[in-house]
Design a protein around this motif. Structure first.
Motif, PDB file in Angstrom:
ATOM      1  N   ARG A  95      59.831  -0.151 -50.930  1.00  0.00           N
ATOM      2  CA  ARG A  95      60.811   0.632 -50.170  1.00  0.00           C
ATOM      3  C   ARG A  95      61.547   1.628 -51.062  1.00  0.00           C
ATOM      4  O   ARG A  95      62.775   1.722 -51.046  1.00  0.00           O
ATOM      5  N   TYR A  96      60.777   2.358 -51.832  1.00  0.00           N
ATOM      6  CA  TYR A  96      61.361   3.325 -52.761  1.00  0.00           C
ATOM      7  C   TYR A  96      61.788   4.583 -52.006  1.00  0.00           C
ATOM      8  O   TYR A  96      61.057   5.100 -51.151  1.00  0.00           O
ATOM      9  N   VAL A  97      62.974   5.089 -52.359  1.00  0.00           N
ATOM     10  CA  VAL A  97      63.507   6.318 -51.783  1.00  0.00           C
ATOM     11  C   VAL A  97      63.660   7.332 -52.908  1.00  0.00           C
ATOM     12  O   VAL A  97      64.192   7.016 -53.973  1.00  0.00           O
ATOM     13  N   VAL A  98      63.186   8.553 -52.695  1.00  0.00           N
ATOM     14  CA  VAL A  98      63.288   9.599 -53.706  1.00  0.00           C
ATOM     15  C   VAL A  98      64.744  10.069 -53.774  1.00  0.00           C
ATOM     16  O   VAL A  98      65.254  10.695 -52.837  1.00  0.00           O
ATOM     17  N   ARG A  99      65.407   9.731 -54.899  1.00  0.00           N
ATOM     18  CA  ARG A  99      66.836  10.044 -55.049  1.00  0.00           C
ATOM     19  C   ARG A  99      67.131  10.648 -56.413  1.00  0.00           C
ATOM     20  O   ARG A  99      68.150  10.342 -57.039  1.00  0.00           O
ATOM     21  N   ASN A 100      66.236  11.468 -56.913  1.00  0.00           N
ATOM     22  CA  ASN A 100      66.436  12.127 -58.209  1.00  0.00           C
ATOM     23  C   ASN A 100      66.495  11.132 -59.366  1.00  0.00           C
ATOM     24  O   ASN A 100      67.006  11.454 -60.433  1.00  0.00           O
ATOM     25  N   VAL A 101      65.982   9.920 -59.141  1.00  0.00           N
ATOM     26  CA  VAL A 101      65.905   8.947 -60.233  1.00  0.00           C
ATOM     27  C   VAL A 101      64.704   9.248 -61.116  1.00  0.00           C
ATOM     28  O   VAL A 101      64.804   9.230 -62.351  1.00  0.00           O
ATOM     29  N   LEU A 102      63.556   9.532 -60.484  1.00  0.00           N
ATOM     30  CA  LEU A 102      62.342   9.871 -61.217  1.00  0.00           C
ATOM     31  C   LEU A 102      62.022  11.338 -60.996  1.00  0.00           C
ATOM     32  O   LEU A 102      61.820  11.758 -59.847  1.00  0.00           O
ATOM     33  N   PRO A 103      61.962  12.137 -62.037  1.00  0.00           N
ATOM     34  CA  PRO A 103      61.564  13.548 -61.876  1.00  0.00           C
ATOM     35  C   PRO A 103      60.076  13.658 -61.574  1.00  0.00           C
ATOM     36  O   PRO A 103      59.303  12.713 -61.764  1.00  0.00           O
TER      37      PRO A 103
END
Length: 322
Positions: A95-103
């Motif tokens: 359930r990963y959400v793209v939140r600027n954690v990983l470029p």
């Protein structure tokens, strides 16, 4: 030196290889009910060395709390996704959400990791159908399920597809329902799930689906590596025994081992051995088209056999050896 023949210098032996420790990286994009099911399953396996991170405080959440007063540790993105990514046998996004954690550069590293032989498993929820979906990153090239933007919220019982009944990952799961001689299928005895992300499978193998024929478990080979996507975040209901539960532990274990290329879970496989004077041949295939196998005994006449897989994908025959 000077031997007349080297034929008697060779022998045939069988060697079983066992992985020492399986290194698994589990990244949970947010706390949710299914996270514990993943963690308990992976931690209960003594052969798995689990590294688990849950993103609790995304970078955009700025409440002016001083960093030295926060108990949370920083997510070691550079160490995991640049320096040590190739050390992991399996990468799981839960359930990963793209939140600027990983470029995007790190997503490209994951793409290269899978293309070079790595394994990637996605267990997705409603976020996969929205703007912050992993599908909207450089990973879209390898993901086998394209979201339509719709989330189905209704009770349903997961079912196996025709391919799913032949594939070693799902083919003989307990409670799967049987196929009668007239083609009628009895419903699985598993408990229901209540949410599914609608997606279209892209030239892949769909092993599980909802009764409305929407893909639920999709597998794909990408370069030298493999990818699997579970299009629901409700498999934890099976772990809790809801409506009798279901074989969640066996399903996730087989999926993970297929991703890591365990030989016994290969969908196309030819296996043979001589036992008590009998040559035993077993063929597994996703196709039900007849296959020809030629047996050529030493000093004897070769014989051709035509094999047709059963509905479970397995065919077995025996030949006496003189």
């Amino acid at each position: 030196p000077g031997e007349l023949s080297t034929v008697n210098n060779e022998t045939l032996v069988r060697i079983n290889g066992v992985r020492d420790r399986l290194r698994v990286l589990l990244v949970s994009g947010q706390p949710h009910a299914g996270e514990r099911a993943w963690r308990n399953l992976l931690k209960s396996d003594p052969s798995v060395d689990l590294v688990h991170f849950t993103i609790l405080r995304p970078p955009e959440k700025d409440d002016f709390t001083p960093l030295d007063e926060i108990a949370l540790i920083a997510f070691p993105t550079r160490e995991l996704f640049e320096q040590k990514l190739k050390e992991f046998d399996l990468l799981v996004f839960d359930r990963y959400v793209v939140r600027n954690v990983l470029p995007n550069a790190y997503f490209r590293n994951i793409d290269n990791y899978v293309r070079g032989g790595g394994a990637l498993l996605l267990a997705v929820g409603p976020e996969y159908a929205k703007q912050r979906s992993l599908f909207n990153t450089p990973l879209r090239r390898l993901l086998p399920a394209k979201p339509t933007g719709k989330v189905i919220k209704a009770g349903f019982r997961p079912m196996l597809t025709k391919i799913g009944r032949r594939h070693p990952v799902t083919g003989n799961l307990p409670g799967r329902g049987e196929v009668a001689k007239d083609g009628a299928i009895t419903l699985p005895t598993w408990g229901r799930w209540f949410r599914q992300v609608e997606a279209s499978a892209r030239a892949t193998h769909t092993l599980m689906q909802s009764p409305s024929l929407r893909p639920l478990l999709v597998l794909n080979q990408y370069g030298e590596g493999r990818v699997a996507v579970i299009l629901s975040d409700h498999i934890w209901l099976w772990a809790r025994g809801f409506e009798g539960g279901g074989p969640y532990a066996e399903l996730l274990r087989r999926s993970a081992h297929w991703l890591m290329k365990e030989p016994e879970l290969e969908a196309e496989n030819l296996w043979a051995e001589i036992k008590d004077g009998v040559l035993v041949v077993q063929r597994r295939s996703l196709s039900d088209a007849p296959r020809a196998i030629i047996v050529h005994p030493p000093g004897g006449k070769k014989t051709k056999y035509s094999l047709k897989s059963t509905r479970h994908g397995l065919t077995r025959f025996e030949v006496p050896v003189n």
